[in-house]
Write an enzyme that holds these catalytic residues in place. Sequence first.
Site, PDB file in Angstrom:
ATOM      1  N   ALA A 160      -2.761  -3.657   0.676  1.00  0.00           N
ATOM      2  CA  ALA A 160      -2.153  -2.613   1.502  1.00  0.00           C
ATOM      3  C   ALA A 160      -3.219  -2.199   2.513  1.00  0.00           C
ATOM      4  CB  ALA A 160      -1.734  -1.442   0.629  1.00  0.00           C
ATOM      5  N   GLY A 183      -6.647   6.812   2.052  1.00  0.00           N
ATOM      6  CA  GLY A 183      -6.413   5.594   1.276  1.00  0.00           C
ATOM      7  C   GLY A 183      -4.955   5.451   0.919  1.00  0.00           C
ATOM      8  N   ASN A 184      -4.660   4.525   0.031  1.00  0.00           N
ATOM      9  CA  ASN A 184      -3.271   4.365  -0.430  1.00  0.00           C
ATOM     10  C   ASN A 184      -3.293   4.036  -1.927  1.00  0.00           C
ATOM     11  OD1 ASN A 184      -3.243   1.355  -0.803  1.00  0.00           O
ATOM     12  ND2 ASN A 184      -3.756   1.452   1.383  1.00  0.00           N
ATOM     13  N   ARG A 185      -2.104   3.943  -2.487  1.00  0.00           N
ATOM     14  CA  ARG A 185      -1.993   3.854  -3.952  1.00  0.00           C
ATOM     15  C   ARG A 185      -2.101   2.434  -4.512  1.00  0.00           C
ATOM     16  NH1 ARG A 185       0.506   8.508  -6.092  1.00  0.00           N
ATOM     17  NH2 ARG A 185       1.428   9.849  -4.524  1.00  0.00           N
ATOM     18  N   SER A 186      -2.342   1.439  -3.682  1.00  0.00           N
ATOM     19  CA  SER A 186      -2.314   0.065  -4.189  1.00  0.00           C
ATOM     20  C   SER A 186      -3.393  -0.166  -5.265  1.00  0.00           C
ATOM     21  CB  SER A 186      -2.528  -0.914  -3.036  1.00  0.00           C
ATOM     22  OG  SER A 186      -2.535  -2.217  -3.543  1.00  0.00           O
TER      23      SER A 186
END
Length: 440
Positions: free
Chosen positions: A303, A236-239
């Site tokens: 994102a 995943g990502n931090r958005s």
Amino acid sequence: MTRRPEVVLGVSGGIAAYKACELLRRLTESGHAVTVVPTASALRFVGAPTWAALSGRPVADEVWVDVHEVPHVRLGQRADLVVVAPATADLMARAAHGLANDLLTNTLLTARCPVVLAPAMHTEMWEHPATRENVATLRRRGVTVVEPAVGRLTGADTGRGRLPDPADLFAECRAALTRAEGDTSLPDVPGGPTEPGEPAVVSARPADRSDDLAGRRVVVSAGGTREPLDPVRFLGNRSSGKQGYALARTAAARGARVVLVAANTSLPDPEGVETITVETTAELREAVLAAATGADAVVMAAAVADFRPAHRAAGKIKKREGEDPEPIRLVRNPDVLAELAADRSDPRRVVVGFAAETDDVLANGEAKLARKGCDLLVVNRVGEGVAFGTEDNEAVLLDARGPREEIPRGPKEDLAHRVWDAVGRRWSGERDIRPTSGGG
Ligand SMILES: Cc1cc2nc3c(=O)[nH]c(=O)nc-3n(C[C@H](O)[C@H](O)[C@H](O)COP(=O)(O)O)c2cc1C
């Protein structure tokens, strides 16, 4: 160029002070410039940092600060509207008697614009003859004193005295401003910024922002996609989704029909917005492409993962004693932004991308704009504590056929408004010439 309507939001010391945060958000999101003036008692309920963060301006609560700018008269003189919510019994008594013993009452005495007071207090205080007479005096002088609502009060009791819903107070403010505009047009400010460092508004007069997107249908993606490795793990990502949600909220506040495709956020669904939740890039792609058919604009603030694991394990990947795990092989995901930008079946549809860059921000942004073929690209620098999850953002807005626009650090709502302003200019066919120097 025009300036944003100047609103003074006075807050006095009632338990309902927290509700004024919501009114403030509605005012700023619909293009009003708001200075919050809390009384000393109000600051015991909600602190100055909250007002400063939500308004994007320092909080004015003292007559004895910045005396060279004579704040005790300047705020009232400059205001297009003064609204006090909640207005305590005490505040109304002081206003009715012309007292000027703090910044808010000084402001009320110097204001020549519409004044809206939204009282909130226990029923006994509201019904007391002193309060009744003060309310009557204020109304006789032309002040709009909103009737308090009936309902739950502080503690367990119920009755008349509750602060009306922020949405209703916002409507009162808009009505007061509109009435005033009918009398005398709000002034133009040649050259743009209303205050040093405050962004110039270059689109239609922002008072009109409240419904300047009416009749438009827009799609916003927000959050960050997740690509499962197995039933319990994902890449995943931090958005956080906050910027995308700000875009959805502001578009709705300006009258657009909004579809929000939200990937893995923990934010409440924005009011008046159709929210579709997704997890993976494939799901996001399907939802965005479906909603984009016939839409006037698509803003891809999510994102979206560039890669996903080539295989998704059916069961949890087990740790095996003495063995390293298998390497994870990644494959490319479809490029949703490029796909949208390449589809010119509706030439009026404006496609906006977001680029999160950690270095060489501008050069990478320009390259991405050219590569993706979208109309506008919002480029921001990201990293630990910058942009992801924060309330503020700053960015450069690149236009494939116009000059770049620097958007200084400020609430994500401000950036959202600037994006919709730029989209609106695209719709109205405004063409700027990109300077050959690359500056501007
Ligand atoms: C917990 C608490 C809640 C209060 N709620 C109200 C209220 O809803 N309305 C009101 O008129 N006064 C309320 N008061 C009393 C005011 O805070 C008090 O009259 C104060 O002096 C008002 O100051 P200001 O008008 O300068 O803000 C409350 C006081 C406390 C301690």
